[in-house]
Design an enzyme around this catalytic site. Sequence first.
Site, PDB file in Angstrom:
ATOM      1  N   LYS A 199       0.843  -1.211   0.000  1.00  0.00           N
ATOM      2  CA  LYS A 199       0.000   0.000   0.000  1.00  0.00           C
ATOM      3  C   LYS A 199       0.873   1.254   0.000  1.00  0.00           C
ATOM      4  CE  LYS A 199      -3.822  -2.378   2.220  1.00  0.00           C
ATOM      5  NZ  LYS A 199      -4.450  -2.861   3.444  1.00  0.00           N
ATOM      6  N   GLN A 246      -4.359  -1.516   9.834  1.00  0.00           N
ATOM      7  CA  GLN A 246      -4.352  -2.853   9.220  1.00  0.00           C
ATOM      8  C   GLN A 246      -5.006  -3.866  10.166  1.00  0.00           C
ATOM      9  OE1 GLN A 246      -3.234  -3.502   5.999  1.00  0.00           O
ATOM     10  NE2 GLN A 246      -4.071  -5.537   6.280  1.00  0.00           N
ATOM     11  N   ASP A 301     -10.495   3.428   4.624  1.00  0.00           N
ATOM     12  CA  ASP A 301     -10.882   2.012   4.512  1.00  0.00           C
ATOM     13  C   ASP A 301     -12.408   1.871   4.492  1.00  0.00           C
ATOM     14  OD1 ASP A 301      -9.372  -0.176   4.051  1.00  0.00           O
ATOM     15  OD2 ASP A 301      -8.938  -0.647   6.146  1.00  0.00           O
TER      16      ASP A 301
END
Length: 303
Positions: A67, A111, A134
């Site tokens: 990412k 994460q 997200d």
Amino acid sequence: MTATDRTPAGDFERTPGGAILMDGNRLRDEVVADLNERITALGNPHVCLATVLVGDDKPSQIYVRSKRRKADEAGMMSRHVGLPADITQEYLEEAVLELVNDPHVHGILVQLPLPEGLDAERVLAMIPPEKDVDGLTERSMGRLVRGGEGHVPCTPLGVMRLMDRYGVETSGKRAVVIGRSTLVGLPQVLLLGRKGCDATPTLAHSRSGDLAAICREADIIVAAVGMAGLVTADFVKPGAAVLDVGISRTAEGIQGDVDFDAVQEIAGAITPMPGGTGPMTIGCLLENTFHAARMQGALPQES
Ligand code: NAP
């Protein structure tokens, strides 16, 4: 062109069985190149994605590294916060709060999963919708349900982008999503059914019964379970589009939920695994970060 039409069209690459190969690496690279062009055209404003990784889970480390690398290619900054697995909830929340309050950070990605003992819900709840790239917090989900401005979860958004890029028609089509998590399945159903996309989705799960019969009704199948080879050829109506989200780490390497070799003989379009939905999760994360910067007034007007 529709996926149910198996006559050759466009310049799409096809599998040996004739299905359109929905190449996520290629589309992700297009997305990254497009973002880079837009950021350059805007005079390289500061756009920053912050990543938070707790513990030393290898796949999570690989995801975060990738990412950050793609953020760099897109012309964005990334800031990484790496924390040990035995960190306290309080310390983790402090670290996230710092990013929440930093005007130079536009998107925050924590994460998941977090190591045992840490409460992910409490951490996610701290992230304001404009920085929630997200799209997983309660408020972002609420906005998705209610049609408000916000960020959409990256994996299901990536699935939508793949279908759009590879000419899979959705309007009036029947879709089956296998898996009902808040991370993938649930938002996927919302996206497929919302106005403009106009598919008619069914949400299948472990209690659905005859999954093959349910899936055979579908023009579009999205499999998000994590069970290698669950979707076999007899799940698939000829010409259907099949998108594989599931990831299983087996002795033979990474495997998806879809038995690719058998299904590509029947499907009209199919994603590879790896190289399908995974890369597009990253592409959509970066697009969300760009929009996050825009929502926070960090970008000049595009001409
Ligand atoms: P999850 O929270 O474990 O959800 C899995 C879902 O699959 C559940 O709803 C479960 O049903 C359902 N399921 C389990 N066994 C089933 C069966 N035999 N038949 C039908 N449905 C069944 O997982 P997730 O977070 O949604 O992730 C799903 C998969 O996608 C995982 O492999 C994950 O690694 C992968 N993933 C990939 C990406 C990507 O970028 N490609 C991103 C995120 C996740 P119940 O609700 O009834 O238990």
